[in-house]
Motif scaffolding. Structure first.
Motif, short mmCIF file in Angstrom:
data_model
loop_
_atom_site.label_atom_id
_atom_site.label_comp_id
_atom_site.label_asym_id
_atom_site.label_seq_id
_atom_site.Cartn_x
_atom_site.Cartn_y
_atom_site.Cartn_z
N PHE A 105 0.83 -1.21 0.00
CA PHE A 105 0.00 0.00 0.00
C PHE A 105 0.86 1.25 0.00
CE2 PHE A 105 0.07 1.86 4.29
CZ PHE A 105 0.61 0.84 5.05
N ALA A 108 2.09 1.83 -3.55
CA ALA A 108 1.06 2.47 -4.37
C ALA A 108 0.97 3.96 -4.03
CB ALA A 108 -0.29 1.79 -4.13
N ARG A 109 1.03 4.28 -2.73
CA ARG A 109 0.93 5.69 -2.34
C ARG A 109 2.12 6.49 -2.83
NH1 ARG A 109 -1.17 5.41 3.90
NH2 ARG A 109 -3.09 4.27 3.48
N ARG A 132 -14.10 4.58 -7.28
CA ARG A 132 -13.92 5.47 -6.14
C ARG A 132 -12.89 4.92 -5.16
NH1 ARG A 132 -20.18 5.71 -5.51
NH2 ARG A 132 -20.78 7.64 -6.54
N LEU A 133 -12.89 3.60 -5.03
CA LEU A 133 -11.96 2.96 -4.11
C LEU A 133 -10.52 3.31 -4.45
CD1 LEU A 133 -11.75 0.91 -1.75
CD2 LEU A 133 -11.56 -0.88 -3.47
N GLY A 134 -10.27 3.56 -5.75
CA GLY A 134 -8.90 3.84 -6.17
C GLY A 134 -8.35 5.17 -5.68
N ALA A 135 -9.22 6.12 -5.37
CA ALA A 135 -8.73 7.44 -4.97
C ALA A 135 -8.01 7.37 -3.63
CB ALA A 135 -9.89 8.43 -4.90
N THR A 136 -6.90 8.05 -3.51
CA THR A 136 -6.15 8.03 -2.25
C THR A 136 -6.49 9.25 -1.40
OG1 THR A 136 -4.36 9.01 -3.52
CG2 THR A 136 -4.18 6.67 -3.03
N GLN A 138 -8.50 9.68 1.06
CA GLN A 138 -9.92 9.99 1.25
C GLN A 138 -10.19 10.22 2.73
OE1 GLN A 138 -12.87 7.71 -0.87
NE2 GLN A 138 -11.32 6.74 -2.14
N GLU A 141 -12.22 7.62 4.64
CA GLU A 141 -11.66 6.29 4.86
C GLU A 141 -11.10 6.15 6.27
OE1 GLU A 141 -8.95 5.35 1.69
OE2 GLU A 141 -10.58 4.87 0.32
N VAL A 199 -5.60 6.27 -8.62
CA VAL A 199 -4.56 6.49 -7.61
C VAL A 199 -3.66 7.66 -8.01
CG1 VAL A 199 -2.74 5.33 -6.29
CG2 VAL A 199 -4.65 4.01 -7.14
N TRP B 179 -14.98 4.36 4.12
CA TRP B 179 -14.39 3.35 5.01
C TRP B 179 -15.02 1.99 4.74
CZ3 TRP B 179 -15.87 0.07 9.00
CH2 TRP B 179 -14.86 -0.38 9.86
N ARG B 194 -4.93 -3.55 -1.61
CA ARG B 194 -3.54 -3.17 -1.31
C ARG B 194 -2.93 -2.40 -2.46
NH1 ARG B 194 -2.83 -8.42 0.93
NH2 ARG B 194 -2.86 -8.10 3.16
N GLY B 197 -3.33 1.25 -2.57
CA GLY B 197 -2.77 2.12 -1.54
C GLY B 197 -3.49 2.10 -0.21
N TYR B 203 -7.28 -1.97 8.33
CA TYR B 203 -8.74 -2.02 8.18
C TYR B 203 -9.31 -3.31 8.76
CZ TYR B 203 -9.05 2.20 5.40
OH TYR B 203 -9.02 3.50 4.99
#
Ligand SMILES: Nc1ncnc2c1ncn2[C@@H]1O[C@H](COP(=O)(O)OP(=O)(O)O)[C@@H](O)[C@H]1O
Ligand SMILES: [Mg+2]
Lengths: 358, 329
Positions: A105, A108-109, A132-136, A138, A141, A199, B179, B194, B197, B203
């Motif tokens: 992770f 990726a960041r 949407r899950l791909g956006a960092t 957030q 989250e 991302v 979340w 993963r 990112g 989690y």
């Protein structure tokens, strides 16, 4: 696509190609502006040295293809670079920052995002939720803020807009609210690529983006990949489809049995005897069905002839008097083998299955 | 047979304390299993830790009831961390094995002779619920149509359903947030998440902790209602019963666990009373079953209903059929 876009497209490509002008055509060649540098990376699977890379650099702003026969260690190398697997030794850095031992992770960041050979669409999430899950970064989250929608709603709106733009570009906008699991194999590949772009990576690593994709989609996928370079991203992709490699790659890195065998521009590499040898050697691992197929297309007889001549390595270049037959370089390039890209890639994915089922 | 009274008594169970306890336990499992795909087979341990938290602090150490609440919840958090830290980086089945073992360890330590001074052995602990009932604002029984609830029960029901409502609201808010999206992504394919990112490990840990705390609340409500903390209530069948309820109601749905718990306890009571009535009236011959067998028979019937449900409605009562269809692809 508007005209100025097209011209800038060629400009970027020209710049990328120009950057390679002085790069020696040899394994481990130094690049003028590498985004990724790997040294002495080794990965052992119970005696099998799956990856054994001495040195490799990936040029920023270019499209680099990583090719090699099945089992060459391409996917394993991807896994190591992105933290999904641990090497026995080695080091590598991204943008000058060491990523050794960094969990996926964080990789990726840092801006290095990969896709998988076996597509990982999140089936029970809708297409837009996948995106949407791909956006960092957030806000929603984090656990506590998640329960307070007003803290993340405006950001969610921006993310959704960006996701919708990407979906439109990838022609998935009509599928926006469908479950990702209901998409076709090719659409899932597109979705996975689009999701990776959410991302906002600097380096995109695609593991066989064409495998199993309906040939009708191939062209648009090609455009998407070359578009990434237009947007300033660097692309490293694994592919078996030599047409695709020739069309869009600025530079090709060839792996065989874990090692980097050869590097160079597509035209140079595809006539490199070491490369042809590596691909011919791969026949031992292929299934009967594939062999039969290639037999019919004449590729295998070429291989057999080349082997009989006792001069495999020199075969293509040392016999200029031979007619430009499809035979010599058929397994990797041109000839009748080209007429069956779909089966070829499907077969490649199938054989890849067992190895990647981690 | 008095169908009217059978129905009335069953309706009481629909909103009874058992339904509350298992709704809370199942809401917790829903967060862990339904949304995140974590196989926590030790929800009973979390419930036991919650119950022991109050009982040990108040009765054994003679400290405040409020401290007991805090200790019960903190204990669940610690248990989740203990179980999660070594296993959540590994494949899913490791968590399942470790939690089921932990659940028996908690129960066996609780009833051991060795820990009797603290945990009261197999008899458990009593005498810790007075502070709770002192807070009871209800001073007289409530009559609601045919129902009459005594003050004590009324107080437990009020607190219990408030907790169920809060937990349901929390799940509702979480699962429509980014979340919750990460959790659902992890359930589908954690490597994909993963690669985008997200710190999957963190989690999963959060999910395990939250679900465990809800389990602890279930144990607290039950032991306060009973006025006793008995370790054997929290055997592994407690966990599996909560799973059955969740699957019946619909995993990964907000109201599934609550609906499942209400239906199961209603049906339990209804089947039990109907069978007893039928035996009393001689509709069911003695050689087939007598009134001592009704407890076992209702479990059998529940099993049959669950099997039928999984055949004809695998997504549970509230689930989305399309999601199950995706699994078959
Ligand atoms: N998890 C694993 N365990 C054991 N061997 C593996 C594993 N992953 C890959 N390999 C082996 O490593 C070699 C390289 O595989 P891979 O990286 O998938 O090749 P490619 O992607 O180039 O086709 C193969 O021989 C494969 O069998
Ligand atoms: Mg591969």
């Amino acid at each position: 696509m508007p005209d100025d876009n097209v011209s800038s497209l060629t400009a970027k490509r020209e710049a990328a190609v120009a950057a390679f002008a002085d790069v020696p055509r040899e394994p481990g060649a130094k690049k003028p502006d590498p985004i990724l540098v790997a040294d002495d990376v080794k990965r052992n699977f119970g005696g099998l040295l799956a990856v054994d890379v001495d040195h490799v650099e990936i040029q920023r702003g270019s499209i680099t293809a990583l090719i090699g026969p099945n089992g060459a260690g391409k996917t394993t190398f991807f896994n190591l670079l992105t933290g999904f697997d641990r090497p026995n030794s080695g080091s590598w850095s991204f943008n000058g920052r060491s990523l050794h031992g960094t969990p996926p992770f964080k990789v990726a960041r840092a801006g290095m995002v990969r896709t998988f050979q076996l597509t990982k669409a999140l089936s029970k999430l809708t297409v837009i939720e996948n995106m949407r899950l791909g956006a960092t970064r957030q806000r929603g989250e984090s656990f506590w803020r998640a329960m307070l929608p007003f803290t993340w709603r405006s950001q969610e709106k921006d993310i959704t807009e960006r996701a919708e733009d990407l979906l439109a570009r990838f022609k998935l906008d009509t599928k926006r609210d469908d479950f990702a699991g209901s998409l076709s194999g090719g659409q899932r590949k597109l979705l996975e690529m689009a999701r990776a772009l959410m991302v906002e990576p600097e380096l995109v690593m695609l593991d066989e983006p064409m495998a199993g994709v309906n040939p009708a989609l191939t062209q648009s996928l090609l455009e998407h990949v070359s578009n990434l370079r237009e947007q300033g991203m660097t692309v490293l992709f694994v592919e078996h489809d030599m047409d695709m490699v020739r069309d869009i790659a600025d530079w090709v890195v060839v792996m065989g049995q874990g090692k980097i065998l050869s590097e160079g521009p597509p035209e140079t590499v595809m006539s490199d005897p070491r490369v042809i040898d590596a691909y011919l050697g791969a026949h031992h691992d292929q299934s009967l069905a594939e062999l039969e197929q290639e037999f019919e297309s004449g590729a295998l007889t070429a291989a057999a002839e080349a082997e009989l001549s006792g001069d495999v390595a020199a075969a293509p270049s040392s016999e200029p008097q031979a007619p430009p037959s499809p035979t010599e370089d058929a397994p990797i390039d041109g000839g009748p083998a080209d007429e069956k890209p779909a089966e070829e890639t499907v077969a490649a994915e199938r054989t890849g299955d067992t190895k990647d089922g981690r | 047979m008095d169908w009217g009274s059978i129905f009335e008594l069953s309706l009481r169970e629909l909103i009874g304390v058992q339904a509350i306890v298992f709704a809370l336990a199942a809401i917790g499992i829903n967060v862990q299993f339904g949304y995140t795909g974590l196989l926590n087979f030790g929800q009973a341990a979390f419930a036991a830790v919650g119950g022991y938290g109050i009982a040990v602090i108040v009765t054994t150490y003679d400290m405040s009831f409020w401290l007991g609440l805090v200790v019960g919840i903190a204990g669940a958090v610690v248990l989740a961390l203990l179980l999660g830290i070594p296993t959540l980086r590994l494949r899913a089945d490791y968590l399942a094995i470790v939690t089921i073992a932990a659940s028996e360890i908690v129960r066996l330590v609780g009833r051991s002779a060795w820990g009797r001074d603290v945990f009261g052995g197999s008899d458990g602990i009593t005498g810790f619920s007075n502070d709770f009932y002192d807070l009871n604002p209800f001073s007289e029984p409530l009559e609601l149509g045919p129902f009459e609830f005594r003050e004590r029960v009324l107080w437990v029901l009020a607190v219990g359903w408030t907790l169920v409502a809060i937990c349901t609201l929390v799940v509702f808010l979480l699962m429509r947030s980014p979340w919750g999206r990460v959790l659902k992504g992890i359930r589908e394919d954690e490597d994909a998440v993963r690669s985008l990112g997200k710190n999957v490990y963190a989690y999963k840990m959060q999910s395990l902790v939250i679900g465990g705390v809800m389990g602890a609340l279930a144990g607290m409500v039950y032991s306060l209602f009973q006025g006793a903390m008995q370790p054997d209530v929290y055997a592994t069948n407690f966990t599996f019963f909560a799973y059955a309820i969740l699957i019946l109601g619909g995993a990964a749905t907000v109201f599934g666990p609550v609906l499942g718990a209400m239906i199961v306890w209603f049906s339990f009571q209804f089947i039990d009373l109907a069978l007893r009535g039928a035996i009393g009236q001689g509709y069911i011959p003695d050689w087939l079953m007598d009134s001592n067998d009704t407890g076992a028979v209702r479990f059998m019937l529940t099993g049959v209903v669950l099997i039928l449900l999984l055949v004809f409605r695998p997504q549970g009562i509230l689930g989305d059929r399309r999601e199950i269809a995706l699994d078959a692809r």
